[in-house]
Design a protein around this motif. Structure first.
Motif, mmCIF file in Angstrom:
data_model
loop_
_atom_site.group_PDB
_atom_site.id
_atom_site.type_symbol
_atom_site.label_atom_id
_atom_site.label_comp_id
_atom_site.label_asym_id
_atom_site.label_seq_id
_atom_site.Cartn_x
_atom_site.Cartn_y
_atom_site.Cartn_z
ATOM 1 N N PRO A 1 -56.592 -48.218 -50.418
ATOM 2 C CA PRO A 1 -56.884 -48.751 -49.154
ATOM 3 C C PRO A 1 -56.392 -48.639 -47.783
ATOM 4 O O PRO A 1 -56.798 -48.702 -46.735
ATOM 5 C CB PRO A 1 -57.059 -50.429 -49.499
ATOM 6 C CG PRO A 1 -56.220 -50.384 -50.534
ATOM 7 C CD PRO A 1 -56.377 -49.112 -51.299
ATOM 8 N N ILE A 2 -55.186 -48.244 -48.062
ATOM 9 C CA ILE A 2 -54.220 -47.860 -46.890
ATOM 10 C C ILE A 2 -53.518 -46.445 -47.077
ATOM 11 O O ILE A 2 -53.374 -46.147 -48.338
ATOM 12 C CB ILE A 2 -53.337 -48.822 -46.424
ATOM 13 C CG1 ILE A 2 -52.116 -49.218 -47.486
ATOM 14 C CG2 ILE A 2 -54.018 -50.055 -45.984
ATOM 15 C CD1 ILE A 2 -51.151 -49.948 -46.957
ATOM 16 N N ALA A 3 -53.130 -45.816 -45.935
ATOM 17 C CA ALA A 3 -52.482 -44.491 -46.244
ATOM 18 C C ALA A 3 -50.948 -44.575 -45.820
ATOM 19 O O ALA A 3 -50.624 -45.743 -45.230
ATOM 20 C CB ALA A 3 -52.859 -43.485 -45.324
ATOM 21 N N ALA A 4 -50.261 -43.597 -46.375
ATOM 22 C CA ALA A 4 -48.658 -43.776 -46.158
ATOM 23 C C ALA A 4 -48.744 -42.712 -45.197
ATOM 24 O O ALA A 4 -48.786 -41.468 -45.426
ATOM 25 C CB ALA A 4 -47.994 -43.637 -47.365
ATOM 26 N N VAL A 5 -47.938 -42.785 -44.043
ATOM 27 C CA VAL A 5 -47.665 -41.644 -42.988
ATOM 28 C C VAL A 5 -46.032 -41.373 -43.145
ATOM 29 O O VAL A 5 -45.343 -42.425 -42.880
ATOM 30 C CB VAL A 5 -48.091 -42.130 -41.627
ATOM 31 C CG1 VAL A 5 -47.647 -41.008 -40.702
ATOM 32 C CG2 VAL A 5 -49.522 -42.262 -41.354
ATOM 33 N N SER A 6 -45.707 -40.475 -43.780
ATOM 34 C CA SER A 6 -44.383 -40.136 -43.678
ATOM 35 C C SER A 6 -43.697 -39.379 -42.601
ATOM 36 O O SER A 6 -44.376 -38.325 -41.933
ATOM 37 C CB SER A 6 -44.069 -39.059 -44.981
ATOM 38 O OG SER A 6 -44.441 -39.804 -46.088
ATOM 39 N N LEU A 7 -42.698 -39.867 -41.998
ATOM 40 C CA LEU A 7 -42.158 -39.340 -40.738
ATOM 41 C C LEU A 7 -40.605 -39.230 -40.749
ATOM 42 O O LEU A 7 -39.932 -39.860 -41.447
ATOM 43 C CB LEU A 7 -42.434 -40.623 -39.514
ATOM 44 C CG LEU A 7 -43.634 -40.626 -39.474
ATOM 45 C CD1 LEU A 7 -43.814 -42.071 -38.157
ATOM 46 C CD2 LEU A 7 -44.455 -39.465 -38.268
ATOM 47 N N HIS A 8 -40.199 -38.137 -40.040
ATOM 48 C CA HIS A 8 -38.468 -37.785 -40.132
ATOM 49 C C HIS A 8 -38.160 -37.643 -38.692
ATOM 50 O O HIS A 8 -38.789 -36.987 -37.929
ATOM 51 C CB HIS A 8 -38.371 -36.666 -40.793
ATOM 52 C CG HIS A 8 -38.611 -36.613 -42.301
ATOM 53 N ND1 HIS A 8 -39.826 -36.470 -42.904
ATOM 54 C CD2 HIS A 8 -37.672 -36.868 -43.302
ATOM 55 C CE1 HIS A 8 -39.756 -36.663 -44.170
ATOM 56 N NE2 HIS A 8 -38.531 -36.901 -44.380
ATOM 57 N N PHE A 9 -36.968 -38.375 -38.436
ATOM 58 C CA PHE A 9 -36.597 -38.299 -36.835
ATOM 59 C C PHE A 9 -35.014 -38.167 -37.022
ATOM 60 O O PHE A 9 -34.584 -38.721 -38.029
ATOM 61 C CB PHE A 9 -36.755 -40.016 -36.420
ATOM 62 C CG PHE A 9 -38.298 -40.323 -35.866
ATOM 63 C CD1 PHE A 9 -38.967 -39.493 -34.809
ATOM 64 C CD2 PHE A 9 -39.082 -41.210 -36.523
ATOM 65 C CE1 PHE A 9 -40.369 -39.796 -34.448
ATOM 66 C CE2 PHE A 9 -40.364 -41.276 -36.481
ATOM 67 C CZ PHE A 9 -40.987 -40.743 -35.587
ATOM 68 N N PRO A 10 -34.640 -37.545 -36.089
ATOM 69 C CA PRO A 10 -33.162 -37.220 -36.155
ATOM 70 C C PRO A 10 -32.381 -38.470 -35.878
ATOM 71 O O PRO A 10 -32.801 -39.418 -34.891
ATOM 72 C CB PRO A 10 -32.931 -36.215 -35.150
ATOM 73 C CG PRO A 10 -34.236 -36.399 -34.115
ATOM 74 C CD PRO A 10 -35.331 -36.856 -34.955
ATOM 75 N N ALA A 11 -31.321 -38.958 -36.313
ATOM 76 C CA ALA A 11 -30.433 -40.070 -36.266
ATOM 77 C C ALA A 11 -29.449 -39.674 -35.074
ATOM 78 O O ALA A 11 -28.689 -38.278 -35.159
ATOM 79 C CB ALA A 11 -29.698 -40.366 -37.414
ATOM 80 N N GLU A 12 -29.438 -40.500 -33.941
ATOM 81 C CA GLU A 12 -28.297 -40.167 -32.846
ATOM 82 C C GLU A 12 -27.168 -40.627 -33.535
ATOM 83 O O GLU A 12 -25.937 -40.156 -32.755
ATOM 84 C CB GLU A 12 -29.075 -41.059 -31.684
ATOM 85 C CG GLU A 12 -28.750 -42.574 -32.152
ATOM 86 C CD GLU A 12 -29.052 -43.174 -30.627
ATOM 87 O OE1 GLU A 12 -28.713 -43.112 -29.421
ATOM 88 O OE2 GLU A 12 -29.756 -44.269 -30.800
ATOM 89 N N ASN A 13 -27.057 -41.303 -34.452
ATOM 90 C CA ASN A 13 -25.672 -41.717 -35.088
ATOM 91 C C ASN A 13 -25.415 -41.148 -36.549
ATOM 92 O O ASN A 13 -26.427 -41.337 -37.164
ATOM 93 C CB ASN A 13 -25.397 -43.316 -35.061
ATOM 94 C CG ASN A 13 -24.222 -43.735 -35.854
ATOM 95 O OD1 ASN A 13 -23.254 -42.790 -36.014
ATOM 96 N ND2 ASN A 13 -24.201 -45.189 -35.918
ATOM 97 N N PRO A 14 -24.357 -40.337 -36.766
ATOM 98 C CA PRO A 14 -24.440 -39.714 -37.990
ATOM 99 C C PRO A 14 -24.451 -40.767 -39.187
ATOM 100 O O PRO A 14 -24.989 -40.721 -40.411
ATOM 101 C CB PRO A 14 -23.195 -39.024 -37.928
ATOM 102 C CG PRO A 14 -22.899 -38.629 -36.506
ATOM 103 C CD PRO A 14 -23.618 -39.858 -35.732
ATOM 104 N N ALA A 15 -23.913 -41.823 -38.926
ATOM 105 C CA ALA A 15 -23.939 -43.024 -40.068
ATOM 106 C C ALA A 15 -25.311 -43.207 -40.561
ATOM 107 O O ALA A 15 -25.152 -44.000 -41.323
ATOM 108 C CB ALA A 15 -23.006 -44.049 -39.469
#
Length: 291
Positions: A35-49
């Motif tokens: 009934p719902i979809a999963a949208v996978s996203l990847h964003f670069p982290a500005e903080n390495p931690a």
């Protein structure tokens, strides 16, 4: 000092034009046949931690406790549990109508059963518009189910700083500013128009490394080769769905289609969804690195 309500009713055309869409509804990695979809996203982290941290974001549940709503809630919990996020975020408009207020507890109780994540919630236009409720109603409700309510305030865990903004239509939207600490900074704003209003032209402007929004339901009705018929934004269909990048800064905003529907009791060509976000090393975001 809060921004004056009369200013918030304006359309900031010059600010809106700085944001351009780089991924549309058809380009998203949308998975699942339920009934719902999963949208996978990847964003670069500005903080390495912050690399490797995971965020589950949903918005616009408009939960009424119907059989369809319960199916969505079950699938939402399953997808989030499988993803095992560090943060679980409710992006506003949890309820549908005032007569459904007590039903919200069903959904919040189900979400409380997900082990592990920090739980955060921000107001939507629905919550901000119900001023006949006591100011602490939403904060107390979410606290009961282990959520932290953010309305023009921060949450900082030493690695990520979240700023939860009030809805632009509330008439109470202080200028954006971040704590002076090295963190991954994420703006949570129910309405994309809120992000535009906070994108002040004054210098030095506060960066918006990543903003997560809902409100428009992706248009709720989308036609092939045309997209959303309408969008609940003062900028029309410009901000109906997708990933937007701000020219000159590389700031990012993702606008989700949300879970529920209102006004029209159905969707067409626009699936309900939950966002499953992973913060990665900058090199992993090759497509956006070219912009």
């Amino acid at each position: 000092m809060p921004v004056e309500p009369v200013q918030l009713l304006c359309r900031f055309i010059n600010r809106a034009e700085r944001w351009r869409r780089v991924r549309s509804y058809r380009e998203m990695d949308r998975r699942g046949e339920g009934p719902i979809a999963a949208v996978s996203l990847h964003f670069p982290a500005e903080n390495p931690a912050a690399q490797g941290r995971k965020i589950a974001f949903f918005s616009d549940a408009h939960y009424r406790g119907s059989a369809r709503d319960r199916l969505k809630a079950t699938e939402l919990v399953r997808l989030i549990t499988q993803f095992a996020p560090d943060y679980l975020i409710s992006g506003g408009d949890l309820s549908a109508y005032a007569c459904d207020l007590d039903r919200q507890r069903e959904l919040l109780e189900a979400l409380r059963g997900i082990p592990g994540p920090v739980r955060l919630a921000v107001p939507g236009n629905w919550e901000c518009g119900k001023r006949w409720l006591p100011d602490e109603y939403w904060r107390d409700l979410y606290r009961e189910y282990d959520f932290v309510w953010l309305e023009n305030e921060w949450f900082d865990d030493g690695t990520v700083t979240f700023y939860g903004a009030s809805d632009v239509n509330s008439g109470h939207l202080p200028p954006l500013h971040w704590p002076d600490v090295p963190r991954q900074r994420i703006l949570l704003a129910h309405n994309p128009d809120t992000v535009i209003a906070l994108d002040s032209p004054r210098k030095p402007r506060m960066p918006i490394p990543l903003a997560l929004c809902g409100h428009t339901h992706g248009g709720q009705i989308r036609l092939p080769f045309f997209g959303a018929v309408l969008a609940a934004s003062r900028y029309g269909r410009r901000f109906d769905y997708g990933l937007f990048v701000r020219s000159g800064t590389g700031d990012r905003m993702f606008l989700s289609s949300g879970l529920g529907q209102l006004s029209f009791p159905w969707r067409l060509g626009c699936r309900p969804e939950v966002l499953l976000i992973t913060l990665t090393a900058p090199a992993a975001d090759r497509r956006l690195k070219k912009l």
